[in-house]
Design a protein around this motif. Structure first.
Motif, PDB file in Angstrom:
ATOM      1  N   ALA A 204       0.816  -1.215   0.000  1.00 29.52           N
ATOM      2  CA  ALA A 204       0.000   0.000   0.000  1.00 29.52           C
ATOM      3  C   ALA A 204       0.852   1.267   0.000  1.00 29.52           C
ATOM      4  N   THR A 205       2.101   1.160   0.451  1.00 29.15           N
ATOM      5  CA  THR A 205       2.981   2.336   0.492  1.00 29.15           C
ATOM      6  C   THR A 205       3.724   2.541  -0.832  1.00 29.15           C
ATOM      7  N   ALA A 206       3.551   1.602  -1.758  1.00 31.59           N
ATOM      8  CA  ALA A 206       4.383   1.611  -2.967  1.00 31.59           C
ATOM      9  C   ALA A 206       4.080   2.796  -3.868  1.00 31.59           C
ATOM     10  N   LEU A 234      -7.149  -4.577  -9.982  1.00 36.52           N
ATOM     11  CA  LEU A 234      -7.722  -3.737  -8.933  1.00 36.52           C
ATOM     12  C   LEU A 234      -6.745  -2.640  -8.522  1.00 36.52           C
ATOM     13  N   ILE A 235      -5.477  -3.011  -8.425  1.00 35.56           N
ATOM     14  CA  ILE A 235      -4.474  -2.081  -7.920  1.00 35.56           C
ATOM     15  C   ILE A 235      -3.847  -1.256  -9.044  1.00 35.56           C
ATOM     16  N   HIS A 342      -7.374  -0.058   1.031  1.00 42.70           N
ATOM     17  CA  HIS A 342      -6.082   0.443   0.548  1.00 42.70           C
ATOM     18  C   HIS A 342      -6.206   0.920  -0.883  1.00 42.70           C
ATOM     19  N   LYS A 343      -5.352   1.876  -1.202  1.00 42.10           N
ATOM     20  CA  LYS A 343      -5.317   2.385  -2.554  1.00 42.10           C
ATOM     21  C   LYS A 343      -3.912   2.919  -2.772  1.00 42.10           C
ATOM     22  N   LEU A 344      -3.360   2.692  -3.941  1.00 41.29           N
ATOM     23  CA  LEU A 344      -2.028   3.230  -4.193  1.00 41.29           C
ATOM     24  C   LEU A 344      -2.127   4.723  -4.468  1.00 41.29           C
ATOM     25  N   ASP A 345      -1.028   5.409  -4.216  1.00 34.50           N
ATOM     26  CA  ASP A 345      -0.906   6.827  -4.535  1.00 34.50           C
ATOM     27  C   ASP A 345      -1.060   6.998  -6.052  1.00 34.50           C
ATOM     28  N   GLY A 346      -2.204   7.580  -6.441  1.00 36.68           N
ATOM     29  CA  GLY A 346      -2.562   7.654  -7.860  1.00 36.68           C
ATOM     30  C   GLY A 346      -1.561   8.425  -8.707  1.00 36.68           C
ATOM     31  N   LYS A 350       0.865   6.964 -11.652  1.00 32.32           N
ATOM     32  CA  LYS A 350       0.777   7.526 -12.988  1.00 32.32           C
ATOM     33  C   LYS A 350       2.179   7.819 -13.539  1.00 32.32           C
ATOM     34  N   SER A 351       3.027   8.398 -12.690  1.00 33.37           N
ATOM     35  CA  SER A 351       4.357   8.731 -13.201  1.00 33.37           C
ATOM     36  C   SER A 351       5.214   7.465 -13.342  1.00 33.37           C
ATOM     37  N   TRP A 352       4.944   6.461 -12.526  1.00 37.38           N
ATOM     38  CA  TRP A 352       5.617   5.153 -12.671  1.00 37.38           C
ATOM     39  C   TRP A 352       5.277   4.548 -14.032  1.00 37.38           C
TER      40      TRP A 352
END
Lengths: 584, 170
Positions: A204-206, A234-235, A342-346, A350-352
């Motif tokens: 979740a911190t990724a 989902l992620i 949980h949700k990843l930092d959107g 995006k930049s990844w």
């Protein structure tokens, strides 16, 4: 003999029947004659007579990998058993459930150097998950049941049951029934929930996550593949796969970066190198995956899901290990992820993806097409296009053609791609295809081969004819052991020591001599028609596809280099390999 | 410079089914994967003779030691694997039989050393003694070293046997 007593051989066959065995791949001989006698005209169990015992094991592997059920082999003592060893070692390294019954000289003669005696249990100890020497017909049924249990549970693998001839003859009343309750073998199935929670929290911190998936997802069963798809989608994480894991995640899905490793894609390897959280699912950090260990994904925290505790921290240190079956672990993982909202930092994600897509634009699998000669990559692209949408299974031999097949074929479902990953066994693909075809009689089964590998088990043309197995063999013929030649070009200053095969057979005539169809193609403009003819011709077909002789397989992580030191096709001429001969 | 991890000496206890070939599986694993065996002892330990206990003393980096235990755990006939070095205090003993044959002076000195080491004289002839000595590996080594000066003929050692201290079993 009481009325209930049966011979050991009859008990063996009844046990196999009870275990649901439908097909045995084997070859008779003196020390297994009683078993063959009990198998004579058997109604439920079909026997496929191979032409070499190694092929029997590979066929069983193909059967197992394409169905998820164990493959069964029956061979005689001595040379029968020793010929099977390569296949067993192959199944061991790729974790394929195979049960191999071997004949043995009578108990009284063991150790006397009797005719066709070999210490089968001793020889196969290192290339099986477990093995047994049966000393009494009273034990044979329980041991066979246990062998299937061991082969198919935990991390699957090959199991040998060595059965002396007198044990096959002597009567007994013991016929095992019901499941096996083993005293010491208790593989973990469910992952520790605390560990899974930690894994969820870490993911979740990724900001730059990646899923690195392997054959363990496929071995876990179709449910694992479904859960993997669900979770990744989902992620929104990128997914890459090892050679063994292809098909667990659909190749055409936009989240899929292609295969990683030595001949993996530029985008997959760089994403592995640059990620901040890696989730390794059912893979084992093989040296063909990691490249140089001390430069492997230096900035990431690593989660490792594996059913085998000894895979954890064997090569790469991981931060959160989860020991358990992939499907079980992913199910709980998914539950915790949703429950924790949980949700990843959107923005980060995006930049990844922007970073990854930049690498994708390098188009690392690009190659120069030619008008006058078939490029091997082009042949596989056409094969992929012309088989798309069909009920198709692919197997391969080992070498350049195998890597190109992994790069250019597409796999939407698990269990449709059979290749020798761990042991790298030339001669695997054709017999494996026989096993696949046995399990899926109506499917299109294609062995992508090289002209060198195919000759290692070419005798099986006789088997596919006898048993009406319409396997298609597609040989990319460059007259070289292509991968050997490539390494000699890159690491040994182009000294092509013994990698050119003179005196190749006329493959068309060779196929015809067995009664199969042989096709040859040299001109790129004839390629499509030949592939279509191969698909549409009933029965076994062998295609001798003449390709560019000196093509190299790129991209490539040179031996001992890091993931971000890949050589791309266009850099081939300029980037010199340093350090001379490669160690691994 | 690369920091190479320190090698450690670990005593590992393994409970196995007492079946044919089980020892070959264990030592074959060590040989095949290039692990060290410094000491090895094995014998049945229950009255029925169905279970054996293997004690292995091995040397490796912490990572290798972990691998050894995980690999052993994979073997089908293995019930339990314990690391006595890691799991708190343990007692370790070894037994050696030591044969010496020397001059009269040396014989007297050998007897004196044996007494200091609480070694038992289990065989004596006009020209030789066999001593039985038990203790930690260091003590056994020291005893043998001293006997080298006193006409040492041959030695046999059992290797290490070890148990966890306190009431708990492996």
């Amino acid at each position: 003999m009481s009325s209930k007593a049966k011979s050991g051989a009859e008990i063996i066959i009844k046990s196999l029947e009870d275990l649901g065995v439908e097909v045995i791949f084997g070859y008779p001989g003196g020390a297994v004659l009683p078993i063959y006698d009990a198998l004579h005209n058997h109604k439920k169990i079909k026997h496929i007579l191979v032409r070499h015992e190694q092929a029997a094991v590979h066929a069983a592997e193909g059967y197992a990998r394409s169905t998820g059920k164990p493959g069964v082999v029956l061979v005689t003592s001595g040379p029968g058993a020793t010929n099977a060893v390569t296949g067993l070692a192959d199944a061991m390294l790729d974790s394929i459930p195979v049960v191999c019954l071997t004949g043995q000289v009578p108990v009284q003669l063991i150790g006397s150097d009797a005719f066709q005696e070999s210490d089968t249990v001793g020889i196969t100890r290192h290339c099986t998950k477990h093995n047994y020497l049966v000393r009494s017909s009273d034990d044979v049924s329980a041991i066979i049941h246990e062998a299937f249990h061991v082969a198919t549970t935990g991390r699957p693998g090959p199991v040998v049951v060595d059965i002396p001839k007198d044990v096959q003859i002597l009567p007994s009343e013991n016929q095992h029934k019901g499941p096996i309750k083993h005293r010491s073998y208790l593989p973990a199935l469910k992952g520790d929930e605390e560990a899974i929670k930690k894994a969820v929290e870490l993911l979740a911190t990724a900001k730059k996550p990646i899923f690195y998936t392997g054959g363990g997802v496929i071995n876990s069963g179709p449910k694992a593949s479904k859960l993997l798809r669900k979770l990744a989608q989902l992620i929104g994480t990128p997914v890459t796969s090892t050679l063994m894991g292809l098909g667990a995640y659909p190749s055409t899905d936009p989240l899929f970066l292609g295969m990683l490793g030595m001949h993996g894609t530029y985008e997959a390897n760089n994403a592995m190198h640059d990620c901040d959280v890696m989730v390794c699912i059912g893979a084992r950090f093989d040296d063909r995956i990691t490249g140089r260990i001390d430069a492997f994904s230096p900035k990431s925290k690593k989660i490792h899901i594996d059913i085998d505790r000894s895979s954890i921290n064997k090569i790469i240190h991981v931060d959160v290990p989860v020991v358990g079956d992939v499907a079980h672990v992913l199910e709980v993982f998914l539950k915790f992820w949703k429950k924790g909202r949980h949700k990843l930092d959107g923005e980060a994600l995006k930049s990844w993806w922007a970073e990854i897509n930049l690498n994708r634009d390098r188009n690392c699998l690009d190659y120069a097409k030619k008008d006058d000669v078939i490029m091997p990559q082009y042949a596989l692209e056409r094969l992929q296009t012309l088989t798309k949408g069909k009920d198709v299974y692919y197997t391969t031999e080992v070498g350049q053609h195998q890597m190109w097949a992994a790069q250019f074929l597409q796999f939407e479902e698990p269990n449709r791609w059979m290749t020798s990953g761990g042991l790298g066994t030339m001669g695997y693909g054709f017999p494996a295809a026989m096993g696949v075809q046995m399990a899926h009689p109506k499917a299109l089964v294609i062995d992508v081969a090289g002209e060198a590998s195919i000759q290692m088990n070419i005798q099986e043309l006789s088997t596919v004819m006898q048993h009406d197995l319409p396997v298609k063999i597609f040989i990319l013929n460059n007259e070289y052991m292509g991968m050997v030649r490539q390494w000699q070009e890159l690491n040994h200053e182009g000294r092509y020591s013994n990698s050119y095969t003179a005196s190749l057979p006329d493959f068309v005539k060779l196929a015809e001599s067995y009664g199969a169809t042989g096709l040859k193609v040299e001109d790129p403009s004839d390629l499509d028609a030949t592939i279509i003819e191969m698909i549409e011709t009933p029965g076994p077909v062998l295609v001798d596809c003449r390709v560019e002789k000196l093509a190299n397989c790129f991209p490539m992580i040179p031996s001992g280099a890091a993931h971000n030191e890949m050589i791309l096709p266009d850099e081939n001429e300029t980037k010199k390999f340093e350090g001379g001969a490669a160690l691994v | 410079m690369i920091n190479t991890p320190q090698k450690e000496r670990h005593t590992i206890s393994i409970i196995v089914d007492n079946e044919a070939g089980v020892l070959a599986r264990v030592i074959g694993l060590f040989a095949g994967r290039g692990y060290n065996i410094e000491h090895l002892t094995v014998a049945p330990v229950d009255s029925a003779g169905t279970e054996s206990r293997i004690t292995v003393v091995t040397v490796g980096t912490p990572k290798i030691i972990e691998q050894i235990k995980a690999q052993l755990d994979r073997l089908v006939p293995i019930h339990r694997v314990g690391d006595l070095t890691e799991e708190g205090p343990s007692v370790e003993r070894e037994l050696a039989l030591v044969k010496v044959s020397g001059s009269n002076e040396q014989r007297l000195e050998a007897l004196r050393v044996a007494e200091a080491f609480r070694a038992k004289r289990v065989d004596s002839t006009g020209t030789s003694f066999v001593f039985e000595v038990t203790g930690k590996t260091e003590k056994i080594k020291a005893f043998i070293h001293l006997m080298e000066e006193l006409g040492l003929v041959e030695v046999v050692r059992t290797g290490v046997a070890a148990l966890k201290r306190g009431k708990d079993a492996l």
